[in-house]
Scaffold this motif. Structure first.
Motif, PDB file in Angstrom:
ATOM      1  N   ARG A 212       4.136 -45.676  37.833  1.00  0.00           N
ATOM      2  CA  ARG A 212       3.052 -46.486  38.409  1.00  0.00           C
ATOM      3  C   ARG A 212       1.707 -46.190  37.756  1.00  0.00           C
ATOM      4  NH1 ARG A 212       5.148 -44.340  43.338  1.00  0.00           N
ATOM      5  NH2 ARG A 212       3.174 -43.226  43.671  1.00  0.00           N
ATOM      6  N   ALA A 213       1.616 -45.104  37.023  1.00  0.00           N
ATOM      7  CA  ALA A 213       0.336 -44.666  36.448  1.00  0.00           C
ATOM      8  C   ALA A 213      -0.067 -45.545  35.269  1.00  0.00           C
ATOM      9  CB  ALA A 213       0.439 -43.222  35.991  1.00  0.00           C
ATOM     10  N   SER A 214      -1.375 -45.663  35.082  1.00  0.00           N
ATOM     11  CA  SER A 214      -1.879 -46.422  33.936  1.00  0.00           C
ATOM     12  C   SER A 214      -1.722 -45.592  32.658  1.00  0.00           C
ATOM     13  CB  SER A 214      -3.356 -46.761  34.139  1.00  0.00           C
ATOM     14  OG  SER A 214      -4.149 -45.583  34.042  1.00  0.00           O
ATOM     15  N   ARG A 215      -1.711 -46.273  31.550  1.00  0.00           N
ATOM     16  CA  ARG A 215      -1.629 -45.590  30.249  1.00  0.00           C
ATOM     17  C   ARG A 215      -2.830 -44.638  30.086  1.00  0.00           C
ATOM     18  NH1 ARG A 215       2.226 -43.900  27.238  1.00  0.00           N
ATOM     19  NH2 ARG A 215       1.616 -43.641  25.088  1.00  0.00           N
ATOM     20  N   GLU A 216      -3.990 -45.078  30.562  1.00  0.00           N
ATOM     21  CA  GLU A 216      -5.197 -44.237  30.489  1.00  0.00           C
ATOM     22  C   GLU A 216      -5.008 -42.932  31.268  1.00  0.00           C
ATOM     23  OE1 GLU A 216      -9.633 -44.303  32.395  1.00  0.00           O
ATOM     24  OE2 GLU A 216      -8.861 -46.201  31.631  1.00  0.00           O
ATOM     25  N   ASP A 217      -4.430 -43.019  32.474  1.00  0.00           N
ATOM     26  CA  ASP A 217      -4.191 -41.815  33.273  1.00  0.00           C
ATOM     27  C   ASP A 217      -3.211 -40.869  32.588  1.00  0.00           C
ATOM     28  OD1 ASP A 217      -5.914 -42.433  35.338  1.00  0.00           O
ATOM     29  OD2 ASP A 217      -4.352 -43.293  36.617  1.00  0.00           O
ATOM     30  N   LEU A 218      -2.188 -41.427  31.978  1.00  0.00           N
ATOM     31  CA  LEU A 218      -1.151 -40.607  31.354  1.00  0.00           C
ATOM     32  C   LEU A 218      -1.614 -39.962  30.051  1.00  0.00           C
ATOM     33  CD1 LEU A 218       1.949 -42.850  32.059  1.00  0.00           C
ATOM     34  CD2 LEU A 218       1.153 -40.837  33.326  1.00  0.00           C
ATOM     35  N   GLU A 219      -2.701 -40.473  29.502  1.00  0.00           N
ATOM     36  CA  GLU A 219      -3.224 -39.926  28.253  1.00  0.00           C
ATOM     37  C   GLU A 219      -3.679 -38.473  28.403  1.00  0.00           C
ATOM     38  OE1 GLU A 219      -5.532 -41.915  24.754  1.00  0.00           O
ATOM     39  OE2 GLU A 219      -6.871 -41.724  26.484  1.00  0.00           O
ATOM     40  N   TRP A 220      -4.000 -38.055  29.625  1.00  0.00           N
ATOM     41  CA  TRP A 220      -4.519 -36.704  29.847  1.00  0.00           C
ATOM     42  C   TRP A 220      -3.430 -35.638  29.780  1.00  0.00           C
ATOM     43  CZ3 TRP A 220      -9.241 -37.583  28.963  1.00  0.00           C
ATOM     44  CH2 TRP A 220      -9.901 -38.690  29.485  1.00  0.00           C
ATOM     45  N   TYR A 221      -2.175 -36.050  29.742  1.00  0.00           N
ATOM     46  CA  TYR A 221      -1.064 -35.094  29.720  1.00  0.00           C
ATOM     47  C   TYR A 221      -0.812 -34.547  28.321  1.00  0.00           C
ATOM     48  CZ  TYR A 221       0.170 -35.489  34.538  1.00  0.00           C
ATOM     49  OH  TYR A 221       0.137 -35.403  35.895  1.00  0.00           O
ATOM     50  N   ARG A 222      -0.393 -33.298  28.256  1.00  0.00           N
ATOM     51  CA  ARG A 222      -0.119 -32.633  26.975  1.00  0.00           C
ATOM     52  C   ARG A 222       1.135 -33.187  26.302  1.00  0.00           C
ATOM     53  NH1 ARG A 222      -2.988 -27.599  26.531  1.00  0.00           N
ATOM     54  NH2 ARG A 222      -4.190 -27.274  28.421  1.00  0.00           N
ATOM     55  N   ILE A 223       2.057 -33.708  27.106  1.00  0.00           N
ATOM     56  CA  ILE A 223       3.252 -34.341  26.555  1.00  0.00           C
ATOM     57  C   ILE A 223       3.365 -35.734  27.153  1.00  0.00           C
ATOM     58  CG2 ILE A 223       4.448 -32.181  26.077  1.00  0.00           C
ATOM     59  CD1 ILE A 223       5.992 -32.504  28.595  1.00  0.00           C
ATOM     60  N   ASP A 224       4.310 -36.514  26.690  1.00  0.00           N
ATOM     61  CA  ASP A 224       4.388 -37.938  27.020  1.00  0.00           C
ATOM     62  C   ASP A 224       4.895 -38.189  28.436  1.00  0.00           C
ATOM     63  OD1 ASP A 224       4.405 -40.658  26.965  1.00  0.00           O
ATOM     64  OD2 ASP A 224       5.946 -40.845  25.411  1.00  0.00           O
TER      65      ASP A 224
ATOM     66  N   LEU B 265      -3.048 -37.774  40.829  1.00  0.00           N
ATOM     67  CA  LEU B 265      -2.914 -38.574  42.044  1.00  0.00           C
ATOM     68  C   LEU B 265      -2.799 -40.051  41.696  1.00  0.00           C
ATOM     69  CD1 LEU B 265      -5.546 -37.207  44.596  1.00  0.00           C
ATOM     70  CD2 LEU B 265      -3.086 -37.302  44.891  1.00  0.00           C
ATOM     71  N   ASP B 266      -1.943 -40.742  42.417  1.00  0.00           N
ATOM     72  CA  ASP B 266      -1.853 -42.194  42.325  1.00  0.00           C
ATOM     73  C   ASP B 266      -3.257 -42.762  42.567  1.00  0.00           C
ATOM     74  OD1 ASP B 266      -1.632 -44.921  43.531  1.00  0.00           O
ATOM     75  OD2 ASP B 266       0.522 -44.571  43.314  1.00  0.00           O
ATOM     76  N   ARG B 267      -3.651 -43.737  41.764  1.00  0.00           N
ATOM     77  CA  ARG B 267      -4.995 -44.325  41.872  1.00  0.00           C
ATOM     78  C   ARG B 267      -5.341 -44.803  43.284  1.00  0.00           C
ATOM     79  NH1 ARG B 267      -8.308 -45.387  37.711  1.00  0.00           N
ATOM     80  NH2 ARG B 267      -7.440 -45.169  35.633  1.00  0.00           N
ATOM     81  N   ASN B 268      -4.347 -45.291  44.013  1.00  0.00           N
ATOM     82  CA  ASN B 268      -4.588 -45.825  45.357  1.00  0.00           C
ATOM     83  C   ASN B 268      -4.933 -44.753  46.388  1.00  0.00           C
ATOM     84  OD1 ASN B 268      -4.066 -48.483  44.519  1.00  0.00           O
ATOM     85  ND2 ASN B 268      -1.864 -48.178  44.790  1.00  0.00           N
ATOM     86  N   TYR B 269      -4.784 -43.480  46.013  1.00  0.00           N
ATOM     87  CA  TYR B 269      -5.009 -42.393  46.966  1.00  0.00           C
ATOM     88  C   TYR B 269      -6.128 -41.439  46.537  1.00  0.00           C
ATOM     89  CZ  TYR B 269      -0.873 -44.152  49.211  1.00  0.00           C
ATOM     90  OH  TYR B 269       0.010 -44.960  49.857  1.00  0.00           O
ATOM     91  N   ARG B 270      -6.890 -41.840  45.550  1.00  0.00           N
ATOM     92  CA  ARG B 270      -7.996 -41.008  45.089  1.00  0.00           C
ATOM     93  C   ARG B 270      -9.214 -41.189  45.997  1.00  0.00           C
ATOM     94  NH1 ARG B 270      -7.084 -42.147  38.612  1.00  0.00           N
ATOM     95  NH2 ARG B 270      -4.958 -41.329  38.619  1.00  0.00           N
TER      96      ARG B 270
END
Length: 191
Positions: free
Chosen positions: A43-55, A108-113
């Motif tokens: 459910r996460a956006s590509r932008e959110d997932l960019e912060w991870y060290r791995i894919d 966190l899921d964007r809807n719960y931030r």
């Protein structure tokens, strides 16, 4: 670390009723959470997932985190609202001469931030770190996320340093990284 402490940690639970009446449950990630955990990152956006060290955009990578659960290496605390998994916060334990340290990460899921859930999750990780006898916790946060930095500072973390151009985005933009530390045990002045 004593086995009875680990038993307490593995059975950790915290509940809270959110504004609006939804029930929040924090507890360690379990093998049976695999599908819900993969769905959280799907459910996460590509932008959110960019912060991870791995894919983290790869469902097989996320599934492997569950398949290879080892609480003594990485302790994942998950958040459920009602029956939906909506967040993950982790302690990444150091080894050898870093065995007194852990690094904190949170998603966190964007809807719960901006509802205090992230703060509660990090507070819970601090509580767990204290029970485990850790001395220090570290957070690495890009400086383009001042609200996250502010939240960590509100929880008692201190700004240790900023590393210039430490993070590079998928588009090639470099970002500065704030390194924050929470001293759980003060060791200064001892030699």
């Amino acid at each position: 670390m004593a086995n009875e402490v680990w038993d307490q940690i593995v059975n950790y639970r915290k509940t809270k009723v959110l504004p609006g009446g939804a029930r929040l449950l924090l507890r360690p990630l379990r093998k049976e959470d695999k599908e819900a955990f993969v769905d959280l990152f799907a459910r996460a956006s590509r932008e959110d997932l960019e912060w991870y060290r791995i894919d983290a955009a790869d469902p097989a990578v996320v599934a492997s985190w569950v398949d290879n659960l080892d609480y003594r290496r990485v302790f994942p605390l998950v958040a459920f609202v009602n029956d939906q998994l909506i967040g993950n916060a982790t302690l990444h334990f150091g080894e050898h001469y870093h065995r007194h340290l852990a690094w904190v990460r949170i998603f966190l899921d964007r809807n719960y931030r901006r509802q205090g859930i992230g703060m509660l999750m990090v507070q819970s990780l601090i509580e767990i770190a204290r029970r485990l006898g850790l001395y220090q916790l570290y957070g690495e946060i890009v400086t383009t996320q001042p609200q996250v930095i502010s939240a960590f500072l509100d929880l008692g973390f201190q700004h240790a340093t900023t590393l210039r151009d430490y993070f590079i985005t998928s588009t090639g933009e470099t970002l500065d990284m704030a390194i924050l530390v929470l001293y759980l045990v003060e060791q200064r002045g001892k030699f």
